[in-house]
Write an enzyme that holds these catalytic residues in place. Structure first.
Site, PDB file in Angstrom:
ATOM      1  N   GLN A   1      -5.392  80.220   5.926  1.00  0.00           N
ATOM      2  CA  GLN A   1      -5.862  79.400   4.784  1.00  0.00           C
ATOM      3  C   GLN A   1      -6.758  80.329   3.954  1.00  0.00           C
ATOM      4  O   GLN A   1      -7.989  80.279   4.025  1.00  0.00           O
ATOM      5  CB  GLN A   1      -6.627  78.178   5.310  1.00  0.00           C
ATOM      6  CG  GLN A   1      -7.238  77.282   4.239  1.00  0.00           C
ATOM      7  CD  GLN A   1      -6.255  76.288   3.624  1.00  0.00           C
ATOM      8  OE1 GLN A   1      -5.180  76.054   4.160  1.00  0.00           O
ATOM      9  NE2 GLN A   1      -6.626  75.699   2.503  1.00  0.00           N
TER      10      GLN A   1
ATOM     11  N   HIS B   1      -3.270  88.157   7.783  1.00  0.00           N
ATOM     12  CA  HIS B   1      -2.127  87.530   7.116  1.00  0.00           C
ATOM     13  C   HIS B   1      -2.069  87.960   5.649  1.00  0.00           C
ATOM     14  O   HIS B   1      -0.997  88.182   5.105  1.00  0.00           O
ATOM     15  CB  HIS B   1      -2.228  86.022   7.240  1.00  0.00           C
ATOM     16  CG  HIS B   1      -1.024  85.320   6.711  1.00  0.00           C
ATOM     17  ND1 HIS B   1       0.220  85.486   7.259  1.00  0.00           N
ATOM     18  CD2 HIS B   1      -0.885  84.485   5.671  1.00  0.00           C
ATOM     19  CE1 HIS B   1       1.088  84.775   6.574  1.00  0.00           C
ATOM     20  NE2 HIS B   1       0.446  84.159   5.606  1.00  0.00           N
TER      21      HIS B   1
ATOM     22  N   ASP C   1     -23.475  69.428  29.775  1.00  0.00           N
ATOM     23  CA  ASP C   1     -22.909  68.731  28.600  1.00  0.00           C
ATOM     24  C   ASP C   1     -21.730  69.487  27.993  1.00  0.00           C
ATOM     25  O   ASP C   1     -21.211  69.106  26.945  1.00  0.00           O
ATOM     26  CB  ASP C   1     -23.992  68.513  27.540  1.00  0.00           C
ATOM     27  CG  ASP C   1     -24.597  69.823  27.048  1.00  0.00           C
ATOM     28  OD1 ASP C   1     -24.148  70.899  27.520  1.00  0.00           O
ATOM     29  OD2 ASP C   1     -25.513  69.773  26.207  1.00  0.00           O
ATOM     30  N   GLY C   2     -21.307  70.593  28.626  1.00  0.00           N
ATOM     31  CA  GLY C   2     -20.130  71.317  28.140  1.00  0.00           C
ATOM     32  C   GLY C   2     -20.463  72.497  27.247  1.00  0.00           C
ATOM     33  O   GLY C   2     -19.588  73.302  26.919  1.00  0.00           O
ATOM     34  N   GLU C   3     -21.735  72.632  26.841  1.00  0.00           N
ATOM     35  CA  GLU C   3     -22.083  73.760  25.975  1.00  0.00           C
ATOM     36  C   GLU C   3     -21.989  75.067  26.759  1.00  0.00           C
ATOM     37  O   GLU C   3     -22.193  75.106  27.970  1.00  0.00           O
ATOM     38  CB  GLU C   3     -23.495  73.573  25.402  1.00  0.00           C
ATOM     39  CG  GLU C   3     -23.538  72.480  24.359  1.00  0.00           C
ATOM     40  CD  GLU C   3     -24.912  72.314  23.719  1.00  0.00           C
ATOM     41  OE1 GLU C   3     -25.860  73.021  24.126  1.00  0.00           O
ATOM     42  OE2 GLU C   3     -25.026  71.472  22.810  1.00  0.00           O
TER      43      GLU C   3
ATOM     44  N   ASP D   1       7.455  90.501  12.563  1.00  0.00           N
ATOM     45  CA  ASP D   1       6.647  89.560  11.777  1.00  0.00           C
ATOM     46  C   ASP D   1       5.172  89.763  12.130  1.00  0.00           C
ATOM     47  O   ASP D   1       4.858  90.362  13.156  1.00  0.00           O
ATOM     48  CB  ASP D   1       7.079  88.121  12.110  1.00  0.00           C
ATOM     49  CG  ASP D   1       6.830  87.162  10.961  1.00  0.00           C
ATOM     50  OD1 ASP D   1       6.167  87.551   9.982  1.00  0.00           O
ATOM     51  OD2 ASP D   1       7.304  86.013  11.046  1.00  0.00           O
TER      52      ASP D   1
ATOM     53  N   ASP E   1      10.987  87.200   6.078  1.00  0.00           N
ATOM     54  CA  ASP E   1      10.769  86.702   4.711  1.00  0.00           C
ATOM     55  C   ASP E   1      10.325  87.850   3.805  1.00  0.00           C
ATOM     56  O   ASP E   1       9.978  88.934   4.274  1.00  0.00           O
ATOM     57  CB  ASP E   1       9.749  85.550   4.679  1.00  0.00           C
ATOM     58  CG  ASP E   1       8.449  85.930   5.366  1.00  0.00           C
ATOM     59  OD1 ASP E   1       8.040  87.087   5.267  1.00  0.00           O
ATOM     60  OD2 ASP E   1       7.853  85.046   6.026  1.00  0.00           O
TER      61      ASP E   1
ATOM     62  N   LYS F   1      13.717  83.097   3.015  1.00  0.00           N
ATOM     63  CA  LYS F   1      13.144  82.001   3.815  1.00  0.00           C
ATOM     64  C   LYS F   1      12.658  80.866   2.928  1.00  0.00           C
ATOM     65  O   LYS F   1      12.018  81.098   1.907  1.00  0.00           O
ATOM     66  CB  LYS F   1      11.979  82.557   4.629  1.00  0.00           C
ATOM     67  CG  LYS F   1      11.119  81.536   5.367  1.00  0.00           C
ATOM     68  CD  LYS F   1      10.276  82.249   6.423  1.00  0.00           C
ATOM     69  CE  LYS F   1       8.909  81.646   6.613  1.00  0.00           C
ATOM     70  NZ  LYS F   1       8.114  82.388   7.601  1.00  0.00           N
TER      71      LYS F   1
HETATM   72  C1  R5P Z   1       4.529  83.441   7.492  1.00  0.00           C
HETATM   73  O1  R5P Z   1       4.282  83.788   6.348  1.00  0.00           O
HETATM   74  C2  R5P Z   1       4.224  84.310   8.659  1.00  0.00           C
HETATM   75  O2  R5P Z   1       4.460  85.659   8.365  1.00  0.00           O
HETATM   76  C3  R5P Z   1       5.051  83.924   9.876  1.00  0.00           C
HETATM   77  O3  R5P Z   1       6.426  84.098   9.563  1.00  0.00           O
HETATM   78  C4  R5P Z   1       4.804  82.496  10.276  1.00  0.00           C
HETATM   79  O4  R5P Z   1       3.416  82.248  10.367  1.00  0.00           O
HETATM   80  C5  R5P Z   1       5.467  82.215  11.609  1.00  0.00           C
HETATM   81  O5  R5P Z   1       5.236  80.876  11.940  1.00  0.00           O
HETATM   82  P1  R5P Z   1       6.202  80.099  12.918  1.00  0.00           P
HETATM   83  O6  R5P Z   1       6.292  80.901  14.199  1.00  0.00           O
HETATM   84  O7  R5P Z   1       5.506  78.783  13.130  1.00  0.00           O
HETATM   85  O8  R5P Z   1       7.512  79.945  12.253  1.00  0.00           O
END
Ligand code: R5P
Length: 292
Positions: free
Chosen positions: A93, A125, A35-37, A214, A162, A185
């Site tokens: 999030q 993040h 079943d994919g599990e 980044d 940014d 940004k």
């Molecule tokens: C934003 O605050 C993050 O530091 C990255 O700059 C962002 O998540 C990059 O997303 P994307 O590659 O979709 O521009």
């Protein structure tokens, strides 16, 4: 310590085991039920042993695998189950932006820590996520790894795409003894951004080798725009560097078209030039989870 590598982080897990003085390393046996599990089995008896499970949670399947691995390790009698989630999915999030939304990072933190005695992750993040764990949770930084790597390369200036990433870039630039600055940004939607140089322009980019750093590259929209702005300002070479390279859809190819090199750490498996965070995770494990 015994190290187990989940499918999302097998290579990194093996590197961590080597960094821990060739700690025993294994990968689980896995198959799918009709079943994919997911079915999995970890080898060995872990009585009185600390077990480190390494698994990024890029996809929902990765998360499920991690939860099953934790339970299997506990069933195997481990003294402590230490969970390393190099890329912690859903961490962006990290608050409720609109009524009716979950705080996804908190929901995930609570479930991941249920079967763990401690959690280690890399470059979240936002620091809000670390505070959402109730068990010991630690964040390794990719900055030392990039410092080791970029020391061997010509870098005239470091750029954050940014203001939110400015502190991260400043710390790396300080180690390397290079100038740095942040672009301005404006996010238009989840795939598009508008970037511009600060006014007045803080640096003469003519003929300079620029590294953009980044935390995450997702759709690549941010890095592509940043590279274009810096090339238009005269940069002769642009390097794209990030901790977590998701490189969704054609992001990798689009970045390749505007950047000379693409670096990412091994928190995720992808085609970028690799900068390993294994030494940094291993040192953190030794420090925070020394045998009782
Ligand atoms: C934003 O605050 C993050 O530091 C990255 O700059 C962002 O998540 C990059 O997303 P994307 O590659 O979709 O521009």
């Amino acid at each position: 310590m015994h190290v187990i590598g989940g499918t999302a982080s097998t290579d990194l897990a093996e590197r961590i085991s080597r960094e821990l003085g060739n700690a025993p390393f294994s990968v689980p046996f896995m198959k799918r039920f009709p079943d994919g599990e997911l079915y999995l089995r970890v080898g060995g008896n872990f009585q009185n042993e600390d077990v480190v499970i390494v698994q990024s949670t890029r996809s929902d399947q990765d998360l499920l695998e991690l939860l099953l691995l934790q339970d299997a390790v506990r069933e195997g009698g481990a003294r402590r189950a230490i969970v390393v989630v190099p890329y912690f999915g859903y961490a962006r999030q990290d608050r409720r932006f609109f009524p009716g939304e979950p705080v996804s990072s908190r929901a995930l933190a609570r479930h991941v820590e249920l079967g763990a005695d401690g959690v280690v992750t890399v470059d979240l993040h936002s620091s809000l996520t670390l505070a959402q764990f109730t068990k010991p949770a630690f964040e390794a930084s990719a900055i030392p790894a990039f410092a080791r790597q970029l020391r061997q390369r010509p870098v005239d200036v470091l750029v954050s795409p940014d203001k939110g990433g400015a502190d991260r870039v400043r710390r790396l630039a300080d180690i390397l003894g290079r100038p740095w600055f942040a672009l301005e940004k404006k996010r238009l939607d989840s795939e598009h951004v508008e970037l511009k140089l600060p006014d007045p322009i803080p640096f003469d980019f003519q003929g300079k080798q620029v590294t953009i750093f980044d935390d995450v590259v997702s759709t690549g929209g941010t890095i592509v725009e940043a590279a274009k702005v810096l090339r238009a300002a005269g940069a002769s070479a642009v390097t794209s560097a990030c901790t977590h390279g998701l490189f969704l859809r054609d992001a990798f190819e689009r970045i390749k078209a505007v950047a000379d090199d693409i670096y990412a750490t091994d928190t995720l498996q992808n085609g970028a030039l690799k900068v390993s965070v294994a030494p940094d995770i291993a040192r953190l494990l030794e420090k925070e989870f020394a045998p009782p």
